[in-house]
Scaffold this motif. Sequence first.
Motif, PDB file in Angstrom:
ATOM      1  N   THR A 199      12.920  14.932   9.561  1.00 40.26           N
ATOM      2  CA  THR A 199      13.076  15.863   8.441  1.00 40.26           C
ATOM      3  C   THR A 199      12.441  15.316   7.170  1.00 40.26           C
ATOM      4  O   THR A 199      11.767  16.045   6.429  1.00 40.26           O
ATOM      5  CB  THR A 199      14.565  16.141   8.198  1.00 40.26           C
ATOM      6  N   ALA A 200      12.645  14.032   6.913  1.00 43.48           N
ATOM      7  CA  ALA A 200      12.118  13.425   5.678  1.00 43.48           C
ATOM      8  C   ALA A 200      10.600  13.474   5.650  1.00 43.48           C
ATOM      9  O   ALA A 200       9.995  13.850   4.633  1.00 43.48           O
ATOM     10  CB  ALA A 200      12.614  11.987   5.563  1.00 43.48           C
ATOM     11  N   MET A 201       9.959  13.112   6.752  1.00 38.77           N
ATOM     12  CA  MET A 201       8.497  13.107   6.758  1.00 38.77           C
ATOM     13  C   MET A 201       7.924  14.518   6.780  1.00 38.77           C
ATOM     14  O   MET A 201       6.890  14.783   6.161  1.00 38.77           O
ATOM     15  CB  MET A 201       7.989  12.273   7.935  1.00 38.77           C
ATOM     16  N   SER A 202       8.592  15.430   7.473  1.00 38.96           N
ATOM     17  CA  SER A 202       8.137  16.826   7.457  1.00 38.96           C
ATOM     18  C   SER A 202       8.242  17.410   6.052  1.00 38.96           C
ATOM     19  O   SER A 202       7.354  18.146   5.604  1.00 38.96           O
ATOM     20  CB  SER A 202       8.962  17.659   8.438  1.00 38.96           C
ATOM     21  N   SER A 203       9.322  17.076   5.352  1.00 41.36           N
ATOM     22  CA  SER A 203       9.475  17.558   3.976  1.00 41.36           C
ATOM     23  C   SER A 203       8.404  16.967   3.066  1.00 41.36           C
ATOM     24  O   SER A 203       7.883  17.653   2.177  1.00 41.36           O
ATOM     25  CB  SER A 203      10.866  17.189   3.448  1.00 41.36           C
ATOM     26  N   ALA A 204       8.068  15.684   3.288  1.00 41.29           N
ATOM     27  CA  ALA A 204       7.018  15.067   2.480  1.00 41.29           C
ATOM     28  C   ALA A 204       5.675  15.739   2.722  1.00 41.29           C
ATOM     29  O   ALA A 204       4.911  15.980   1.786  1.00 41.29           O
ATOM     30  CB  ALA A 204       6.931  13.567   2.801  1.00 41.29           C
ATOM     31  N   ILE A 205       5.392  16.063   3.985  1.00 39.80           N
ATOM     32  CA  ILE A 205       4.135  16.768   4.295  1.00 39.80           C
ATOM     33  C   ILE A 205       4.112  18.127   3.621  1.00 39.80           C
ATOM     34  O   ILE A 205       3.120  18.517   2.992  1.00 39.80           O
ATOM     35  CB  ILE A 205       3.977  16.916   5.820  1.00 39.80           C
ATOM     36  N   GLY A 206       5.223  18.862   3.741  1.00 37.79           N
ATOM     37  CA  GLY A 206       5.286  20.178   3.103  1.00 37.79           C
ATOM     38  C   GLY A 206       5.130  20.098   1.598  1.00 37.79           C
ATOM     39  O   GLY A 206       4.447  20.930   0.981  1.00 37.79           O
ATOM     40  N   GLY A 207       5.750  19.077   0.984  1.00 36.18           N
ATOM     41  CA  GLY A 207       5.628  18.925  -0.462  1.00 36.18           C
ATOM     42  C   GLY A 207       4.211  18.624  -0.891  1.00 36.18           C
ATOM     43  O   GLY A 207       3.718  19.160  -1.897  1.00 36.18           O
ATOM     44  N   GLU A 208       3.511  17.786  -0.134  1.00 39.34           N
ATOM     45  CA  GLU A 208       2.131  17.456  -0.471  1.00 39.34           C
ATOM     46  C   GLU A 208       1.207  18.655  -0.284  1.00 39.34           C
ATOM     47  O   GLU A 208       0.320  18.899  -1.103  1.00 39.34           O
ATOM     48  CB  GLU A 208       1.645  16.282   0.383  1.00 39.34           C
ATOM     49  N   VAL A 209       1.431  19.406   0.787  1.00 43.55           N
ATOM     50  CA  VAL A 209       0.618  20.598   1.014  1.00 43.55           C
ATOM     51  C   VAL A 209       0.851  21.619  -0.096  1.00 43.55           C
ATOM     52  O   VAL A 209      -0.099  22.222  -0.620  1.00 43.55           O
ATOM     53  CB  VAL A 209       0.930  21.203   2.400  1.00 43.55           C
ATOM     54  N   ASP A 210       2.109  21.807  -0.484  1.00 48.63           N
ATOM     55  CA  ASP A 210       2.410  22.745  -1.573  1.00 48.63           C
ATOM     56  C   ASP A 210       1.781  22.288  -2.883  1.00 48.63           C
ATOM     57  O   ASP A 210       1.269  23.100  -3.660  1.00 48.63           O
ATOM     58  CB  ASP A 210       3.924  22.883  -1.740  1.00 48.63           C
ATOM     59  N   MET A 217       4.464   8.153   4.465  1.00 49.25           N
ATOM     60  CA  MET A 217       4.999   6.870   4.929  1.00 49.25           C
ATOM     61  C   MET A 217       6.193   6.443   4.078  1.00 49.25           C
ATOM     62  O   MET A 217       7.198   5.950   4.606  1.00 49.25           O
ATOM     63  CB  MET A 217       3.913   5.793   4.856  1.00 49.25           C
ATOM     64  N   ALA A 218       6.087   6.603   2.768  1.00 46.32           N
ATOM     65  CA  ALA A 218       7.188   6.219   1.879  1.00 46.32           C
ATOM     66  C   ALA A 218       8.459   6.985   2.215  1.00 46.32           C
ATOM     67  O   ALA A 218       9.561   6.413   2.211  1.00 46.32           O
ATOM     68  CB  ALA A 218       6.792   6.456   0.422  1.00 46.32           C
ATOM     69  N   ALA A 219       8.315   8.273   2.529  1.00 45.85           N
ATOM     70  CA  ALA A 219       9.485   9.069   2.902  1.00 45.85           C
ATOM     71  C   ALA A 219      10.116   8.534   4.180  1.00 45.85           C
ATOM     72  O   ALA A 219      11.346   8.439   4.298  1.00 45.85           O
ATOM     73  CB  ALA A 219       9.086  10.536   3.073  1.00 45.85           C
ATOM     74  N   GLY A 220       9.274   8.166   5.163  1.00 41.14           N
ATOM     75  CA  GLY A 220       9.792   7.634   6.417  1.00 41.14           C
ATOM     76  C   GLY A 220      10.467   6.286   6.235  1.00 41.14           C
ATOM     77  O   GLY A 220      11.560   6.042   6.767  1.00 41.14           O
ATOM     78  N   ARG A 256       0.805  -1.232   0.000  1.00 41.68           N
ATOM     79  CA  ARG A 256       0.000   0.000   0.000  1.00 41.68           C
ATOM     80  C   ARG A 256       0.833   1.275   0.000  1.00 41.68           C
ATOM     81  O   ARG A 256       0.300   2.351  -0.279  1.00 41.68           O
ATOM     82  CB  ARG A 256      -0.900   0.035   1.243  1.00 41.68           C
ATOM     83  N   GLY A 257       2.104   1.160   0.322  1.00 35.07           N
ATOM     84  CA  GLY A 257       2.902   2.367   0.572  1.00 35.07           C
ATOM     85  C   GLY A 257       3.388   3.114  -0.637  1.00 35.07           C
ATOM     86  O   GLY A 257       4.006   4.173  -0.493  1.00 35.07           O
ATOM     87  N   LYS A 258       3.127   2.594  -1.835  1.00 33.35           N
ATOM     88  CA  LYS A 258       3.631   3.254  -3.040  1.00 33.35           C
ATOM     89  C   LYS A 258       2.522   3.968  -3.810  1.00 33.35           C
ATOM     90  O   LYS A 258       2.693   4.300  -4.985  1.00 33.35           O
ATOM     91  CB  LYS A 258       4.328   2.232  -3.935  1.00 33.35           C
ATOM     92  N   ALA A 259       1.414   4.201  -3.133  1.00 35.85           N
ATOM     93  CA  ALA A 259       0.309   4.931  -3.765  1.00 35.85           C
ATOM     94  C   ALA A 259       0.662   6.410  -3.887  1.00 35.85           C
ATOM     95  O   ALA A 259       1.674   6.888  -3.348  1.00 35.85           O
ATOM     96  CB  ALA A 259      -0.968   4.753  -2.954  1.00 35.85           C
ATOM     97  N   ALA A 260      -0.188   7.156  -4.601  1.00 37.46           N
ATOM     98  CA  ALA A 260       0.134   8.549  -4.930  1.00 37.46           C
ATOM     99  C   ALA A 260      -0.530   9.565  -4.018  1.00 37.46           C
ATOM    100  O   ALA A 260      -0.325  10.760  -4.199  1.00 37.46           O
ATOM    101  CB  ALA A 260      -0.267   8.841  -6.378  1.00 37.46           C
ATOM    102  N   PHE A 261      -1.310   9.147  -3.025  1.00 38.77           N
ATOM    103  CA  PHE A 261      -1.984  10.130  -2.179  1.00 38.77           C
ATOM    104  C   PHE A 261      -1.090  10.515  -0.988  1.00 38.77           C
ATOM    105  O   PHE A 261      -0.096   9.831  -0.692  1.00 38.77           O
ATOM    106  CB  PHE A 261      -3.349   9.621  -1.719  1.00 38.77           C
ATOM    107  N   PRO A 262      -1.410  11.617  -0.294  1.00 44.28           N
ATOM    108  CA  PRO A 262      -0.473  12.215   0.668  1.00 44.28           C
ATOM    109  C   PRO A 262       0.020  11.297   1.771  1.00 44.28           C
ATOM    110  O   PRO A 262       1.220  11.230   2.039  1.00 44.28           O
ATOM    111  CB  PRO A 262      -1.271  13.398   1.232  1.00 44.28           C
ATOM    112  N   ALA A 263      -0.871  10.581   2.464  1.00 46.98           N
ATOM    113  CA  ALA A 263      -0.445   9.766   3.595  1.00 46.98           C
ATOM    114  C   ALA A 263       0.544   8.690   3.154  1.00 46.98           C
ATOM    115  O   ALA A 263       1.519   8.396   3.862  1.00 46.98           O
ATOM    116  CB  ALA A 263      -1.653   9.138   4.280  1.00 46.98           C
ATOM    117  N   ALA A 264       0.320   8.102   1.994  1.00 52.55           N
ATOM    118  CA  ALA A 264       1.228   7.072   1.491  1.00 52.55           C
ATOM    119  C   ALA A 264       2.604   7.663   1.191  1.00 52.55           C
ATOM    120  O   ALA A 264       3.634   7.018   1.432  1.00 52.55           O
ATOM    121  CB  ALA A 264       0.637   6.431   0.238  1.00 52.55           C
ATOM    122  N   LYS A 265       2.633   8.890   0.666  1.00 52.75           N
ATOM    123  CA  LYS A 265       3.920   9.516   0.371  1.00 52.75           C
ATOM    124  C   LYS A 265       4.678   9.866   1.642  1.00 52.75           C
ATOM    125  O   LYS A 265       5.914   9.795   1.677  1.00 52.75           O
ATOM    126  CB  LYS A 265       3.706  10.757  -0.490  1.00 52.75           C
TER     127      LYS A 265
END
Length: 234
Positions: free
Chosen positions: A119-130, A92-95, A81-90
């Motif tokens: 840092t990795a998960m925070s960056s992923a959150i910021g990227g998805e929000v942007d 998790m993938a970063a972590g 499930r972790g390689k999906a394209a929606f925010p929560a999966a991304k």
Amino acid sequence: MSLNLPVGAMADAATLSPLALFLQADIVVKGVMIGLLLASIWTWAIIIGFSVTLRKASKESRAFEADFWKAEDIDRFYETRGKAAFPAAKVMAAGVTEWRRSTAQRVIDRDGTRDRLSTAMSSAIGGEVDRLSDRLNILATVGSVAPFVGLFGTVWGIMRAFTSIAAEQNSSLAVVAPGIAEALFATAIGLFAAIPAVIAYNRFSHGINRLESTLTRFADGFYATLSRELEAQR
């Protein structure tokens, strides 16, 4: 009982219809009206598209998070499930990606791993929000600028009306009304474009903030899980 209206009154009513006001306007006011109508169409296209995108992202992320906390094997869940394209999966993938890189070393730097995971998960959150909020600036721009563009058309139309008064040396309503109506019509179109844009911007900003909070809580929980795993490897 019938009312016999003068032919001139009916003609005046016809000349004050929206289409007639547009056709009677000069090139400047026409340009303002066309620009505002295009902005309104663009705004509604963004509103519809963003509504679908945000609703889908929020729904998929909530379902993903619920399934994640029920999973017994994180690696297996990630592979399925972790390689999906929606925010929560991304997120998790970063972590998981950072976890695998940091723990692949013979000697694990636990403090450094924790910092990199955060840092990795925070960056992923910021990227998805942007990514999700990319077009919100358009709604903000239309909401703030459209009334002033309409006001410019209003001012121009009133100036034209006064010019007509001066040229014909006649200040009767029949002379003044068309020009003023054109001017006010430009303002109305400006408000027609701005009001939905402002309402949608506020609603979508709230939705983005809620999604960001959801992703942050998920990332914090996942970080705590990985941190406990680090301690178990001591």
